[in-house]
Design a protein around this motif. Structure first.
Motif, PDB file in Angstrom:
ATOM      1  N   LYS A   1       0.728  -1.194   0.164  1.00  0.00           N
ATOM      2  CA  LYS A   1       0.076   0.033   0.101  1.00  0.00           C
ATOM      3  C   LYS A   1       0.823   1.277   0.002  1.00  0.00           C
ATOM      4  N   ALA A   2       2.011   1.221   0.806  1.00  0.00           N
ATOM      5  CA  ALA A   2       2.814   2.581   0.766  1.00  0.00           C
ATOM      6  C   ALA A   2       3.415   2.766  -0.470  1.00  0.00           C
ATOM      7  N   ILE A   3       3.943   1.599  -1.306  1.00  0.00           N
ATOM      8  CA  ILE A   3       4.477   1.719  -2.571  1.00  0.00           C
ATOM      9  C   ILE A   3       3.313   2.358  -3.507  1.00  0.00           C
ATOM     10  N   VAL A   4       2.225   1.906  -3.488  1.00  0.00           N
ATOM     11  CA  VAL A   4       1.174   2.172  -4.403  1.00  0.00           C
ATOM     12  C   VAL A   4       0.669   3.556  -4.056  1.00  0.00           C
ATOM     13  N   VAL A   5       0.437   3.874  -2.766  1.00  0.00           N
ATOM     14  CA  VAL A   5       0.214   5.572  -2.684  1.00  0.00           C
ATOM     15  C   VAL A   5       1.244   6.381  -3.122  1.00  0.00           C
ATOM     16  N   ASN A   6       2.629   6.018  -2.867  1.00  0.00           N
ATOM     17  CA  ASN A   6       3.532   6.726  -3.135  1.00  0.00           C
ATOM     18  C   ASN A   6       3.654   6.991  -4.747  1.00  0.00           C
ATOM     19  N   TYR A   7       3.533   5.971  -5.382  1.00  0.00           N
ATOM     20  CA  TYR A   7       3.487   5.752  -6.715  1.00  0.00           C
ATOM     21  C   TYR A   7       2.232   6.743  -7.427  1.00  0.00           C
ATOM     22  N   CYS A   8       1.191   6.579  -6.849  1.00  0.00           N
ATOM     23  CA  CYS A   8      -0.114   7.282  -7.380  1.00  0.00           C
ATOM     24  C   CYS A   8       0.274   8.957  -7.244  1.00  0.00           C
ATOM     25  N   GLU A   9       0.748   9.395  -6.021  1.00  0.00           N
ATOM     26  CA  GLU A   9       1.002  10.831  -5.621  1.00  0.00           C
ATOM     27  C   GLU A   9       2.200  11.160  -6.531  1.00  0.00           C
ATOM     28  N   SER A  10       3.279  10.382  -6.512  1.00  0.00           N
ATOM     29  CA  SER A  10       4.479  10.820  -7.179  1.00  0.00           C
ATOM     30  C   SER A  10       4.036  11.049  -8.785  1.00  0.00           C
ATOM     31  N   SER A  11       3.248  10.146  -9.300  1.00  0.00           N
ATOM     32  CA  SER A  11       2.857  10.380 -10.917  1.00  0.00           C
ATOM     33  C   SER A  11       2.069  11.710 -10.689  1.00  0.00           C
ATOM     34  N   LYS A  12       1.008  12.035  -9.822  1.00  0.00           N
ATOM     35  CA  LYS A  12       0.542  12.961 -10.210  1.00  0.00           C
ATOM     36  C   LYS A  12       1.303  14.477  -9.802  1.00  0.00           C
ATOM     37  N   ASN A  13       2.009  14.243  -8.957  1.00  0.00           N
ATOM     38  CA  ASN A  13       3.219  15.280  -8.717  1.00  0.00           C
ATOM     39  C   ASN A  13       4.068  15.640 -10.053  1.00  0.00           C
ATOM     40  N   LEU A  14       4.362  14.511 -10.484  1.00  0.00           N
ATOM     41  CA  LEU A  14       5.475  14.683 -11.879  1.00  0.00           C
ATOM     42  C   LEU A  14       4.673  15.393 -12.995  1.00  0.00           C
ATOM     43  N   VAL A  15       3.353  15.155 -13.147  1.00  0.00           N
ATOM     44  CA  VAL A  15       2.774  15.853 -14.147  1.00  0.00           C
ATOM     45  C   VAL A  15       2.682  17.365 -13.929  1.00  0.00           C
ATOM     46  N   THR A  16       2.164  17.946 -12.677  1.00  0.00           N
ATOM     47  CA  THR A  16       2.151  19.028 -12.134  1.00  0.00           C
ATOM     48  C   THR A  16       3.617  19.803 -12.491  1.00  0.00           C
ATOM     49  N   SER A  17       4.395  19.144 -11.822  1.00  0.00           N
ATOM     50  CA  SER A  17       5.942  19.803 -11.717  1.00  0.00           C
ATOM     51  C   SER A  17       6.467  19.950 -13.062  1.00  0.00           C
ATOM     52  N   ASN A  18       5.731  19.319 -14.091  1.00  0.00           N
ATOM     53  CA  ASN A  18       6.355  19.473 -15.357  1.00  0.00           C
ATOM     54  C   ASN A  18       5.160  20.571 -16.003  1.00  0.00           C
ATOM     55  N   GLY A  19       4.577  21.449 -15.448  1.00  0.00           N
ATOM     56  CA  GLY A  19       3.736  22.511 -16.057  1.00  0.00           C
ATOM     57  C   GLY A  19       2.361  22.137 -16.775  1.00  0.00           C
ATOM     58  N   LEU A  20       1.829  20.913 -16.185  1.00  0.00           N
ATOM     59  CA  LEU A  20       0.684  20.706 -16.713  1.00  0.00           C
ATOM     60  C   LEU A  20      -0.473  20.240 -15.511  1.00  0.00           C
ATOM     61  N   THR A  21      -1.645  20.605 -15.789  1.00  0.00           N
ATOM     62  CA  THR A  21      -2.548  20.312 -14.824  1.00  0.00           C
ATOM     63  C   THR A  21      -3.169  18.684 -15.223  1.00  0.00           C
ATOM     64  N   ILE A  22      -3.515  18.068 -14.172  1.00  0.00           N
ATOM     65  CA  ILE A  22      -3.980  16.649 -14.580  1.00  0.00           C
ATOM     66  C   ILE A  22      -5.064  16.566 -15.679  1.00  0.00           C
ATOM     67  N   GLN A  23      -6.048  17.654 -15.714  1.00  0.00           N
ATOM     68  CA  GLN A  23      -6.925  17.772 -16.718  1.00  0.00           C
ATOM     69  C   GLN A  23      -6.457  17.762 -18.022  1.00  0.00           C
ATOM     70  N   ARG A  24      -5.448  18.893 -18.158  1.00  0.00           N
ATOM     71  CA  ARG A  24      -4.694  19.105 -19.347  1.00  0.00           C
ATOM     72  C   ARG A  24      -3.868  17.627 -19.775  1.00  0.00           C
ATOM     73  N   PHE A  25      -3.319  17.165 -19.020  1.00  0.00           N
ATOM     74  CA  PHE A  25      -2.584  15.970 -19.422  1.00  0.00           C
ATOM     75  C   PHE A  25      -3.499  14.842 -20.010  1.00  0.00           C
ATOM     76  N   ASN A  26      -4.650  14.812 -19.142  1.00  0.00           N
ATOM     77  CA  ASN A  26      -5.726  13.888 -19.832  1.00  0.00           C
ATOM     78  C   ASN A  26      -6.072  14.597 -21.289  1.00  0.00           C
ATOM     79  N   GLU A  27      -6.340  15.585 -21.435  1.00  0.00           N
ATOM     80  CA  GLU A  27      -6.709  16.337 -22.673  1.00  0.00           C
ATOM     81  C   GLU A  27      -5.802  15.992 -23.952  1.00  0.00           C
ATOM     82  N   ILE A  28      -4.554  16.044 -23.420  1.00  0.00           N
ATOM     83  CA  ILE A  28      -3.265  15.642 -24.336  1.00  0.00           C
ATOM     84  C   ILE A  28      -3.383  14.434 -24.836  1.00  0.00           C
ATOM     85  N   THR A  29      -3.619  13.393 -23.785  1.00  0.00           N
ATOM     86  CA  THR A  29      -3.500  11.891 -23.801  1.00  0.00           C
ATOM     87  C   THR A  29      -4.492  11.694 -24.996  1.00  0.00           C
ATOM     88  N   GLU A  30      -5.807  12.176 -24.922  1.00  0.00           N
ATOM     89  CA  GLU A  30      -6.947  11.980 -26.047  1.00  0.00           C
ATOM     90  C   GLU A  30      -6.487  12.537 -27.160  1.00  0.00           C
TER      91      GLU A  30
END
Length: 156
Positions: A107-136
């Motif tokens: 659980k600790a590994i999963v929670v860390n991964y989930c939060e880390s992934s989200k933080n990586l996206v935002t630290s690269n200047g994208l919102t999660i919504q915009r990341f999803n839009e770009i994916t589509e």
């Protein structure tokens, strides 16, 4: 929260990463997900409305950086879970009940991964919504996909 499905997915070289990006994007990388700790049905949060059909060169670079960084995190987390469980279960980061049922260490590994992934996206200047839009957009627009491939190649 994000959705991640975990499974073994080994990436070798740029072609592998491009295939990974395509597969993950096709799955919806952050259409509710992030790259594949097994990202079978990737959905981060919300819906994936590709309202803005254009992507700036800066967004493509930020998106590519995010994908590459997330893949590193996914690979590491996947290996850690594999070591503990001898397999990598399907995980949906948005499903708190499922995450809470995991062994404390996993659980600790999963929670860390989930939060880390989200933080990586935002630290690269994208919102999660915009990341999803770009994916589509990348999934449906060959020109955008080509721009992403070029960015990934430059960043390798």
């Amino acid at each position: 929260m994000m959705m991640f499905k975990w499974s073994r997915f080994h990436v070798q070289g740029i072609r592998g990463k491009i295939l990974c990006v395509g597969a993950l994007s096709a799955l919806g990388i952050l259409t509710g997900s992030v790259p594949h700790l097994s990202l079978d049905s990737p959905n981060w949060i919300g819906t994936h409305s590709a309202s803005a059909q254009t992507i700036t060169p800066e967004e493509i670079e930020n998106y590519a950086r995010s994908i590459l960084a997330i893949e590193q995190q996914r690979s590491q987390a996947s290996q850690e879970v594999q070591t503990i469980l001898n397999y990598v279960p399907a995980i949906d980061c948005r499903n708190a009940d499922a995450v809470n049922q995991l062994d404390r260490e996993v659980k600790a590994i999963v929670v860390n991964y989930c939060e880390s992934s989200k933080n990586l996206v935002t630290s690269n200047g994208l919102t999660i919504q915009r990341f999803n839009e770009i994916t589509e957009i990348v999934k449906t627009n060959p020109q955008s996909e080509q721009q992403l491939r070029a960015a990934l190649t430059r960043l390798q």
